[in-house]
Every structure is written in C-alpha cells, then in structure tokens.
Design an enzyme around this catalytic site. Structure first.
Site, PDB file in Angstrom:
ATOM      1  N   HIS A 259       0.818  -1.212   0.000  1.00 32.09           N
ATOM      2  CA  HIS A 259       0.000   0.000   0.000  1.00 32.09           C
ATOM      3  C   HIS A 259       0.851   1.261   0.000  1.00 32.09           C
ATOM      4  CE1 HIS A 259      -4.163  -1.263   0.312  1.00 32.09           C
ATOM      5  NE2 HIS A 259      -3.841  -2.163   1.212  1.00 32.09           N
ATOM      6  N   GLU A 324      -4.852  -2.481  13.029  1.00 35.83           N
ATOM      7  CA  GLU A 324      -5.987  -2.395  12.103  1.00 35.83           C
ATOM      8  C   GLU A 324      -6.462  -3.800  11.723  1.00 35.83           C
ATOM      9  OE1 GLU A 324      -6.896  -0.398   7.707  1.00 35.83           O
ATOM     10  OE2 GLU A 324      -4.830  -0.797   8.338  1.00 35.83           O
ATOM     11  N   HIS A 325      -5.547  -4.629  11.250  1.00 38.32           N
ATOM     12  CA  HIS A 325      -5.839  -6.016  10.882  1.00 38.32           C
ATOM     13  C   HIS A 325      -5.018  -6.949  11.772  1.00 38.32           C
ATOM     14  CE1 HIS A 325      -6.088  -3.615   7.064  1.00 38.32           C
ATOM     15  NE2 HIS A 325      -7.252  -4.228   6.988  1.00 38.32           N
TER      16      HIS A 325
END
Length: 428
Positions: A259, A324-325
């Site tokens: 990302h 987040e994950h």
C-alpha cells in the site's frame, strides 16, 4: 530485512519502533488550513483552482454525468461486475445485522421514555484515486450508508489529468446505486462538502480514507460535519505458531506493505525456526512483486518480527499495538480470540487472509489505524445514524417527582432550572 525482537526482553525497543499515533507535520497543517479557509470563502472558484493545481486539470463541471457511469458499467469486464455485485451483497447483508431500532418504554409511574434512531440526511463518501483505483472502498462506504437509510449519498474521487474518473470506480457506484459522483479530491473536496459551495451540497457526515491531507482536513472540519475516523497508514499483525505456512505469512505481510512505504507489517511468533522460514520466504518472493520497492521500504522501516515465549504473550504484544488487521495463523484460533482486546478486524485461521476482508467477506474494511482500535470501531451503520432521546411526563407524574427534581437543580446552584419546575407545580 525484517528486524527480530525478543519479547519481553526487548519490549521497550519494540514499542518505540511499532507503536504508532495519528500525527501531522506543521507543513501539512499549514497547507490544509489554507485550503479549508479558501474553499470556505471562495467556494467553487477555490475548489476548481486547487483541482487544477493538484490534479492537473481545469474542470468545467465537477460532477460526473450519468452517461459516463452507465458507459463504465456496460464496458466493464462482466466477471468483475458479477464479483462487485456479489461482494456488495455480502457487505449489505453483514451491515443489515447492525441496524438499530427506535425504542419506547413505560418507566415507573407511567413516564414514557424512548430513543429515536434516524438516518443522517446527507453523506459524502471519499474514495481515493491517483496511482490505484479502490472500488472496494466505494462499496464498503456505500453499503452501511444505504442500509442506514441516508437520503442523499454523494461520492467524490479524484479524476486524472484529462478529467476522467477511473471507470471501475464508476462501475462500482452503479452497483451500489449511487449516481451523484464528483471528480474532485484532496483537502479541497473535504472542505467543499463540509462547508458547501455554489454547486456542492453541505453534508452531515464525511467518510472514507485518503492521504494525509484528506485525513487532516477531515480532522479539521469535524464539528461542522461528522466523520468516521482519521485514517493512518495500513497495518497488519500476524500471530503465528509452528503450524503456520511461511509463504502465506510473507504474502499477507506484502499485502499490507504494498500500500505505502509507511504501512506496517508485523509477525509475532512462538517459533524462531518459523521466523527464519518467513525471512527466507520474504527474500524469495519479494523480487516477484510488482511493487517490490514499496514493499521493501515498508518492511525495512516499519516491519518487524517478534519472538514470544507463548501465545498469551503474543496476545499481549498485539494488544499493545491495537492493529488495524490481526491474523491468527495458529492451530486453534478460536481459543485465543477471547484473550485479544484491541483490533479493527480479526482473521481466524490461515485461510482467512486479510484480502478476503478487504474485498468480499462482508465486514467493513474501513478500520481504525495507528493504535486507535483501542477506542474506535470499524465503519458501520451506526456511523450514519443519530439518536434522539424522547421524554414524556404528564402533569400527574411531574406533581409526584417535581419537588425532588427542583431540589436537585438547587443543589447545582441553577435557580432557573429549579424554578422552571416549580412554576409548573403551582398550576397543579
């Protein structure tokens, strides 16, 4: 490439490297403040000027016409359209479970109390553009807004230097039943929808991820509008035991790292030999990745491997990061789930990779980042509704409790509050 830390011996160094906070530099603050002020003062003119400056195109209209949306949908790969429809149905189905109902009940003495749940009237969904298109972000933001019953939903996404919006995003908008699409981006788009301009309506809530200027603009306009959260770089933590598959883990780390160089990918494992296997898989697979430079930079500066004595320690490290994950590549993921307190989304077992959640499963992929999973939640229907309390006292009920209520107000030194009750008692 991935530094190895031993926990708890190197807990301080680990925390210093990996604990992240949402922050913005002075230059970004200055730039965003100027953009917000100019858009508020000059409206469309400022938005068009900034669009020309940052997107390289002088727009004659900021809105995408419906014909372009229809054409993008018709010309898209039919298999992709089918996948978009199936994914959107999954997302809608999940969010339908979040719907809250208004309620009323009769309290002691016949007092009627309740809470009314109503959707917001207008929402703007920001979909990132630029180097990559994110139709998944459109679907993930649109579904809870639609399920909540928001009356007017607008999407904005940056166009290219020819004024064209990525057709896959337009096709996704068609799938989600959204026809109001704007081709502007950045802080100027956030400002336009927060304050309203001659041609852009002021909305009640702005949701969706963007770059640091979009995130900071959302932070600054909060109060004029509601926002979902302030998104930072993407991140994943993977807890793995000796049963895990090294290539699975390496590619899941790459999936975050590709990302952005600021993205973070962290492996927490109980097995030193498995950590070595992942290092080897990373070295072997990295040259095959199209975004290998971005991945390498992310892993080098923001990645890590953490060796822990037990899965209980792995849970403690994960909770310290509040990722987040969070993926659980362990034999019994459901056994350790109750021990985990802080994560945006948790992926259970080696075959529940984070990519599934990004695109298809149903739970929202707009998740809290930078440790904010300690107190923020994924985007949901709840973000697009508001709650109003309903209170109904009859004269008889006020006569019964009025003196107590007035005395309570007296105790706070608020005379008018108390007298507002007593003046009514005099009529009873």
């Amino acid at each position: 490439m991935l530094p190895l830390y031993r926990f708890p011996q190197e807990a301080s160094a680990l925390q210093e490297r990996l604990v992240r906070h949402v922050s913005f530099d002075e230059a970004a603050h200055k730039a965003v403040d100027e953009i917000l002020a100019k858009v508020r003062q000059q409206g469309d003119r400022a938005v068009l000027n900034y669009t020309e400056q940052f997107q390289g195109v002088r727009l004659t209209s900021m809105q995408v016409d419906e014909e372009a949306i229809e054409m993008a949908y018709r010309h898209a790969d039919p298999s992709l359209i089918a996948t978009l429809h199936e994914a959107y149905a999954n997302i809608v189905r999940f969010h339908e479970h979040e719907v809250e109902r208004s309620f009323f009940y009769e309290a002691e003495g016949g007092v009627l109390l309740g809470q009314r749940v109503r959707p917001m009237e207008r929402a703007m969904l920001y979909v990132p553009g630029g180097k990559a298109a994110y139709p998944s972000s459109l679907l993930m933001n649109a579904a809870p807004a639609k399920v909540a019953g928001v009356c007017e939903i607008a999407v904005t996404t940056p166009c290219d230097a020819t004024g064209v919006v990525n057709p896959t995003i337009l096709a996704a908008a068609k799938v989600a039943g959204i026809s109001s699409i704007y081709k502007i981006g950045g802080a100027q788009a956030v400002a336009a929808f927060a304050y309203g301009t001659e041609s852009i309506p002021k909305v009640d809530i702005i949701t969706g991820p963007g770059n640091k200027y979009v995130a900071l603009a959302k932070k600054q306009v909060f109060g004029h509008v509601a926002i979902d959260s302030i998104a930072g770089p993407s991140e994943v933590v993977i807890i793995a035991d000796e049963s895990a598959h090294a290539e699975f883990v390496a590619l899941d780390m790459f999936a975050q790292a590709e990302h952005d160089p600021d993205a973070s990918a962290v492996l927490i494992t109980t097995s030193e030999s498995f950590a070595q296997a992942v290092q080897q898989a990373v070295a072997s697979l990295l040259p095959t990745m199209l975004r290998h430079e971005t991945i390498a930079s992310s892993l080098l500066h923001n990645g890590a491997m953490v060796l822990v004595p037990s899965l209980d320690d792995a849970c403690a490290v994960s909770d310290m990061l509040a990722p987040e994950h969070l993926e659980l590549h362990v034999v019994q993921p459901w056994d350790i789930l109750p021990k985990l307190k802080h994560a945006g989304a948790i992926f259970m077992g080696s075959y529940s990779c984070e990519t599934i959640g990004d695109y298809f499963a149903g739970p929202n992929h707009t998740l809290p980042t930078s440790g904010t999973a300690r107190f923020f939640s994924p985007l949901s229907v709840r973000d697009f509704v508001k709650h109003t309390s309903i209170i109904s006292y009859s004269p008889e009920q006020l006569r019964s409790k009025g003196a107590q209520i007035a005395a309570f107000a007296d105790a706070e030194g608020l005379q008018a509050h108390a007298e507002a009750v007593r003046v009514r008692l005099k009529t009873l």
